[in-house]
Design an enzyme around this catalytic site. Structure first.
Site, mmCIF file in Angstrom:
data_model
loop_
_atom_site.group_PDB
_atom_site.id
_atom_site.type_symbol
_atom_site.label_atom_id
_atom_site.label_comp_id
_atom_site.label_asym_id
_atom_site.label_seq_id
_atom_site.Cartn_x
_atom_site.Cartn_y
_atom_site.Cartn_z
ATOM 1 N N THR A 40 0.814 -1.212 0.000
ATOM 2 C CA THR A 40 0.000 0.000 0.000
ATOM 3 C C THR A 40 0.846 1.260 0.000
ATOM 4 O O THR A 40 0.456 2.284 -0.552
ATOM 5 C CB THR A 40 -0.925 -0.012 1.232
ATOM 6 O OG1 THR A 40 -1.759 -1.145 1.123
ATOM 7 C CG2 THR A 40 -1.795 1.216 1.301
ATOM 8 N N TYR A 53 -7.999 0.652 -4.088
ATOM 9 C CA TYR A 53 -6.755 1.117 -4.696
ATOM 10 C C TYR A 53 -5.997 -0.097 -5.183
ATOM 11 O O TYR A 53 -6.374 -1.239 -4.907
ATOM 12 C CB TYR A 53 -5.913 1.902 -3.679
ATOM 13 C CG TYR A 53 -5.444 1.050 -2.536
ATOM 14 C CD1 TYR A 53 -6.264 0.816 -1.435
ATOM 15 C CD2 TYR A 53 -4.203 0.426 -2.573
ATOM 16 C CE1 TYR A 53 -5.866 0.003 -0.410
ATOM 17 C CE2 TYR A 53 -3.796 -0.393 -1.539
ATOM 18 C CZ TYR A 53 -4.622 -0.602 -0.466
ATOM 19 O OH TYR A 53 -4.219 -1.420 0.546
ATOM 20 N N THR A 119 1.519 -4.408 4.248
ATOM 21 C CA THR A 119 1.368 -4.751 5.663
ATOM 22 C C THR A 119 0.727 -6.122 5.894
ATOM 23 O O THR A 119 0.866 -6.684 6.973
ATOM 24 C CB THR A 119 0.521 -3.692 6.397
ATOM 25 O OG1 THR A 119 -0.754 -3.615 5.776
ATOM 26 C CG2 THR A 119 1.200 -2.334 6.377
ATOM 27 N N ASP A 120 0.028 -6.657 4.876
ATOM 28 C CA ASP A 120 -0.705 -7.923 5.101
ATOM 29 C C ASP A 120 0.202 -9.041 5.602
ATOM 30 O O ASP A 120 -0.156 -9.793 6.505
ATOM 31 C CB ASP A 120 -1.380 -8.395 3.800
ATOM 32 C CG ASP A 120 -2.597 -7.561 3.427
ATOM 33 O OD1 ASP A 120 -2.963 -6.658 4.202
ATOM 34 O OD2 ASP A 120 -3.176 -7.818 2.355
ATOM 35 N N LYS A 192 -0.047 -7.943 12.863
ATOM 36 C CA LYS A 192 -1.065 -7.011 12.339
ATOM 37 C C LYS A 192 -2.381 -7.277 13.073
ATOM 38 O O LYS A 192 -2.841 -8.417 13.115
ATOM 39 C CB LYS A 192 -1.222 -7.205 10.822
ATOM 40 C CG LYS A 192 -2.146 -6.179 10.179
ATOM 41 C CD LYS A 192 -2.131 -6.242 8.649
ATOM 42 C CE LYS A 192 -3.028 -5.142 8.080
ATOM 43 N NZ LYS A 192 -3.025 -5.075 6.624
ATOM 44 N N GLU A 313 -2.760 -29.725 27.367
ATOM 45 C CA GLU A 313 -3.935 -30.597 27.181
ATOM 46 C C GLU A 313 -3.684 -31.649 26.103
ATOM 47 O O GLU A 313 -4.503 -32.516 25.877
ATOM 48 C CB GLU A 313 -5.152 -29.756 26.785
ATOM 49 C CG GLU A 313 -5.738 -28.951 27.921
ATOM 50 C CD GLU A 313 -7.016 -28.263 27.485
ATOM 51 O OE1 GLU A 313 -8.070 -28.921 27.399
ATOM 52 O OE2 GLU A 313 -6.954 -27.045 27.203
#
Ligand code: GLU
Length: 356
Positions: A40, A53, A119-120, A192, A313
């Site tokens: 981005t 975008y 950023t993903d 994120k 567990e």
């Protein structure tokens, strides 16, 4: 001009130049290379007030030219490694990026590197570089949540701060850092947390490494896990990584996904488990079958914070599973992919999850 006069003139010129530099507080600027991969921060939209975008539209030189004063912080060179939205980041690009960073930082001409990235999946690439860069010089990753054409685009200031951190000798030896929205965070711990908010990256368990405000840096913490120069992973001759799949656990999950992953050639499986890395009984049985076929199974968690411990567990010792400790599923996948280049033994890989 006579020789003594010429010598005197040169001497005076040097004195005047030194004096004016000292008076202005100038010292030599760090040499920083900015490696662009897209995202981005390099995205563009038709208007400033729209959500849609396209990532990776703007070149690195155009991005640098759009940041006032950035060239006062450092001598900058830009290189385009890729230009993709980070949903399309691949191990192929990550290997290329890590190799290029190692090449650059091995020279005396480069003091630090900035990587622009979507950023993903930024946290995965940051963690991958944290484990594969062989230098203690600063490597700083940066992105933005708003495209370059948006009202109040966040990219320019983030890039300015990232260059300031990459050129700061105090950033050395802290592993790969991510600088966004004033915060300096460590590759191991950040994640994120918001799909759209500018303050999306958080480090819930470890907190901030520091702050960068308009290029002024303050460091609080040193990431405590091993990284970079103390990492055992060497990708200099690696061209591809083994297949590792992440399988999401939920109520009444189907064990078929685990069997399918094994049938399709996965060498490792990360379970994004419920709670403390749990899954239902049928899926525990399927994961145990996978281990018997030589697949390494790591139990991580879909819960955003907390650790996954051994034998809480699930009988890890008996079934041969690995617990992910602090790593979320996507970072567990990165570590497991690198670990499988060195070992297929769950005990050894568990040790790596306790180290990195
Ligand atoms: N999908 C984009 C990417 O990761 C959007 C996220 C961003 O960069 O903010 O490149």
């Amino acid at each position: 001009m006579k020789q003594p006069q010429r010598v005197l003139n040169i001497f005076l010129a040097v004195v005047v130049s030194c004096f004016s530099q000292c008076a202005l507080g100038q010292t030599s600027k760090p040499n920083i290379v900015v490696l662009a991969t897209g995202g981005t921060i390099a995205g563009a939209a038709a208007t400033g007030a729209q959500a849609s975008y396209t990532s990776g539209k703007v070149t690195i030189d155009a991005m640098l030219d759009a940041v006032p004063g950035i060239r006062d912080l450092a001598t900058l060179k830009g290189e385009q490694i890729a230009n993709v939205g980070s949903q399309d980041m691949s191990f192929e690009i990550m290997l290329k990026l890590a190799k290029r960073i190692n090449e650059l930082l091995a020279t005396n001409d480069v003091d630090g590197v900035v990587v622009t990235h979507g950023t993903d999946t930024l946290e995965e690439s940051a963690f991958f570089l944290n484990l594969t860069v062989k230098s203690d010089k600063p490597v700083v990753m940066v992105g933005s949540m708003r495209p370059s054409t948006a009202i109040s685009a966040d990219g320019p200031l983030n890039l300015y701060d990232a260059v300031a951190v990459a050129g700061d000798p105090n950033a050395k030896g802290r592993g790969v850092l991510v600088v966004m929205n004033d915060w300096i965070q460590g590759a191991h711990s950040l994640t994120k947390t918001s799909t759209t908010a500018v303050q999306t990256f958080m480090s819930p368990l470890r907190g901030l490494v520091g702050i960068s405000s308009y290029g002024k840096n303050d460091f609080y913490n040193n990431p405590s896990w091993k990284h970079t120069t103390s990492s055992e992973f060497d990708i200099s001759d690696v061209t591809q990584l083994p297949r590792v799949d992440i399988i999401f656990a939920d109520e009444d999950m189907s064990p078929d996904l685990i069997d399918c992953s094994v049938r399709n050639g996965a060498k490792g499986i990360v379970i994004a488990g419920v709670g403390n890395g749990n899954m239902n009984k049928a899926s525990v049985d399927a994961a145990a079958r996978a281990v018997k076929q030589g697949v390494v199974v790591v139990r991580s968690s879909r819960v955003p914070t907390g650790t996954v411990g051994r034998n809480v567990e699930v009988k890890d010792d008996e079934l041969g599973f690995v617990a992910s400790d602090e790593l979320n599923p996507q970072k567990s996948r990165i570590l497991l992919s690198l670990a499988l280049l060195k070992s297929h033994t769950p005990e050894q890989i568990q040790q790596m999850f306790a180290t990195y």
